[in-house]
Write a protein that holds these residues in place. Structure first.
Motif, PDB file in Angstrom:
ATOM      1  N   TYR A   5       0.879  -1.164   0.000  1.00  0.00           N
ATOM      2  CA  TYR A   5       0.000   0.000   0.000  1.00  0.00           C
ATOM      3  C   TYR A   5       0.916   1.213   0.000  1.00  0.00           C
ATOM      4  O   TYR A   5       2.015   1.178   0.560  1.00  0.00           O
ATOM      5  CB  TYR A   5      -0.911  -0.009   1.229  1.00  0.00           C
ATOM      6  N   PHE A   6       0.489   2.287  -0.637  1.00  0.00           N
ATOM      7  CA  PHE A   6       1.378   3.430  -0.744  1.00  0.00           C
ATOM      8  C   PHE A   6       0.643   4.751  -0.623  1.00  0.00           C
ATOM      9  O   PHE A   6      -0.555   4.853  -0.884  1.00  0.00           O
ATOM     10  CB  PHE A   6       2.147   3.394  -2.070  1.00  0.00           C
ATOM     11  N   ALA A   7       1.416   5.752  -0.232  1.00  0.00           N
ATOM     12  CA  ALA A   7       1.016   7.155  -0.268  1.00  0.00           C
ATOM     13  C   ALA A   7       2.105   7.845  -1.075  1.00  0.00           C
ATOM     14  O   ALA A   7       3.291   7.745  -0.737  1.00  0.00           O
ATOM     15  CB  ALA A   7       0.929   7.734   1.133  1.00  0.00           C
ATOM     16  N   VAL A   8       1.733   8.509  -2.161  1.00  0.00           N
ATOM     17  CA  VAL A   8       2.712   9.128  -3.052  1.00  0.00           C
ATOM     18  C   VAL A   8       2.347  10.589  -3.275  1.00  0.00           C
ATOM     19  O   VAL A   8       1.162  10.957  -3.294  1.00  0.00           O
ATOM     20  CB  VAL A   8       2.821   8.345  -4.391  1.00  0.00           C
ATOM     21  N   ALA A   9       3.375  11.407  -3.424  1.00  0.00           N
ATOM     22  CA  ALA A   9       3.191  12.837  -3.688  1.00  0.00           C
ATOM     23  C   ALA A   9       4.478  13.345  -4.323  1.00  0.00           C
ATOM     24  O   ALA A   9       5.430  12.587  -4.518  1.00  0.00           O
ATOM     25  CB  ALA A   9       2.898  13.588  -2.400  1.00  0.00           C
ATOM     26  N   SER A  10       4.506  14.634  -4.602  1.00  0.00           N
ATOM     27  CA  SER A  10       5.752  15.183  -5.134  1.00  0.00           C
ATOM     28  C   SER A  10       6.819  15.081  -4.046  1.00  0.00           C
ATOM     29  O   SER A  10       6.542  15.172  -2.848  1.00  0.00           O
ATOM     30  CB  SER A  10       5.573  16.642  -5.567  1.00  0.00           C
ATOM     31  N   GLN A  77      -3.700   4.661   5.103  1.00  0.00           N
ATOM     32  CA  GLN A  77      -4.932   5.445   5.209  1.00  0.00           C
ATOM     33  C   GLN A  77      -4.785   6.534   6.267  1.00  0.00           C
ATOM     34  O   GLN A  77      -5.270   7.655   6.085  1.00  0.00           O
ATOM     35  CB  GLN A  77      -6.111   4.528   5.516  1.00  0.00           C
ATOM     36  N   TRP A  78      -4.105   6.220   7.359  1.00  0.00           N
ATOM     37  CA  TRP A  78      -3.852   7.217   8.399  1.00  0.00           C
ATOM     38  C   TRP A  78      -2.979   8.343   7.848  1.00  0.00           C
ATOM     39  O   TRP A  78      -3.232   9.520   8.124  1.00  0.00           O
ATOM     40  CB  TRP A  78      -3.186   6.560   9.614  1.00  0.00           C
ATOM     41  N   LEU A  79      -1.951   7.979   7.053  1.00  0.00           N
ATOM     42  CA  LEU A  79      -1.098   9.002   6.440  1.00  0.00           C
ATOM     43  C   LEU A  79      -1.912   9.939   5.551  1.00  0.00           C
ATOM     44  O   LEU A  79      -1.679  11.146   5.551  1.00  0.00           O
ATOM     45  CB  LEU A  79       0.005   8.356   5.605  1.00  0.00           C
ATOM     46  N   ILE A  88      -3.192   7.777  -2.523  1.00  0.00           N
ATOM     47  CA  ILE A  88      -2.962   6.447  -1.975  1.00  0.00           C
ATOM     48  C   ILE A  88      -3.432   5.385  -2.954  1.00  0.00           C
ATOM     49  O   ILE A  88      -4.261   5.645  -3.822  1.00  0.00           O
ATOM     50  CB  ILE A  88      -3.625   6.255  -0.587  1.00  0.00           C
ATOM     51  N   GLY A  89      -2.879   4.205  -2.802  1.00  0.00           N
ATOM     52  CA  GLY A  89      -3.243   3.100  -3.664  1.00  0.00           C
ATOM     53  C   GLY A  89      -2.545   1.836  -3.212  1.00  0.00           C
ATOM     54  O   GLY A  89      -1.972   1.787  -2.128  1.00  0.00           O
ATOM     55  N   ASP A  90      -2.581   0.840  -4.058  1.00  0.00           N
ATOM     56  CA  ASP A  90      -1.938  -0.417  -3.723  1.00  0.00           C
ATOM     57  C   ASP A  90      -1.442  -1.091  -4.992  1.00  0.00           C
ATOM     58  O   ASP A  90      -1.857  -0.753  -6.088  1.00  0.00           O
ATOM     59  CB  ASP A  90      -2.889  -1.337  -2.959  1.00  0.00           C
ATOM     60  N   PHE A  91      -0.547  -2.035  -4.799  1.00  0.00           N
ATOM     61  CA  PHE A  91      -0.065  -2.857  -5.901  1.00  0.00           C
ATOM     62  C   PHE A  91       0.454  -4.173  -5.340  1.00  0.00           C
ATOM     63  O   PHE A  91       0.722  -4.288  -4.148  1.00  0.00           O
ATOM     64  CB  PHE A  91       1.027  -2.144  -6.718  1.00  0.00           C
ATOM     65  N   LYS A  92       0.552  -5.144  -6.208  1.00  0.00           N
ATOM     66  CA  LYS A  92       1.088  -6.452  -5.838  1.00  0.00           C
ATOM     67  C   LYS A  92       2.431  -6.624  -6.526  1.00  0.00           C
ATOM     68  O   LYS A  92       2.630  -6.155  -7.644  1.00  0.00           O
ATOM     69  CB  LYS A  92       0.146  -7.567  -6.269  1.00  0.00           C
TER      70      LYS A  92
END
Length: 101
Positions: A5-10, A77-79, A88-92
């Motif tokens: 799971y990820f949180a991404v931004a610049s 999700q908390w982030l 946010i999103g996810d990948f395998k």
């Protein structure tokens, strides 16, 4: 397969505008206090955002990006609630992210 799971931004936003270092330091300290293995990573210019499944995320980011990746969906999700301006999103992946201790 591993679920990430990820949180991404610049990169600029996460490093210069948000106290991400402090947030991750506090989380690391908390994990150590409860004897939990670290299950999150800060990655600059993550390559996974070029994946066809999540290519729309790459299009939303201008310039270099950074991400916090974790096995813990609730942490990500908390982030999102804590930081706000992240995607946010996810990948395998069949690859396990490893860090040196």
């Amino acid at each position: 397969m591993y679920n990430y799971y990820f949180a991404v931004a610049s990169r600029n936003f996460l490093i210069n505008e948000e106290p991400i270092e402090e947030i991750l330091r506090e989380r690391t300290s908390y994990y150590k206090s409860i004897n939990k293995d670290i299950d999150f990573w800060f990655i600059s210019n993550p390559t996974f955002i070029h994946s066809p499944k999540i290519q729309d995320i790459h299009k939303k980011l201008n310039g270099s990006s950074a991400a916090i990746i974790s096995f813990d969906k609730n942490f990500i999700q908390w982030l999102k609630l804590r930081i706000g301006f992240v995607i946010i999103g996810d990948f395998k992946s069949s690859f396990l992210i490893e860090t040196s201790k």
